[in-house]
Write a protein that holds these residues in place. Structure first.
Motif: not given
Length: 86
Positions: A63-68
């Motif tokens: 939930p706190h990761i916007d981009v990989v």
């Protein structure tokens, strides 16, 4: 800004970075640091990177990761030699 610890990430976000790239963190640590960054700086984009492959991708999503970022997509890509003559 590329960061490898919570301290670096929070300092970068506090200094005005728009994007904080969390590099080479284990998934468990990544999620803890990402949550800390988002709690202190909700508008900062958090990017996960470093050692992520298709088989482990799900471990890095949260939930706190916007981009990989996944370098494995291009590491073995063949080069294309071409020219453009006008």
């Amino acid at each position: 800004v590329e960061c490898s610890s919570a301290e670096e990430a929070l300092a970068a976000a506090g200094a005005g970075a728009d994007i904080v790239l969390l590099d080479n963190l284990a998934p468990q640590e990544l999620h803890v640091v990402a949550a800390q960054v988002k709690a202190a700086h909700p508008r900062v984009t958090v990017e996960a990177s470093g050692g992520i492959v298709l088989g482990t991708l799900a471990q890095f999503l949260g939930p706190h990761i916007d981009v990989v970022s996944m370098g494995c997509l291009t590491h073995s890509a063949p080069a294309l030699d071409f020219s453009l003559r006008v």
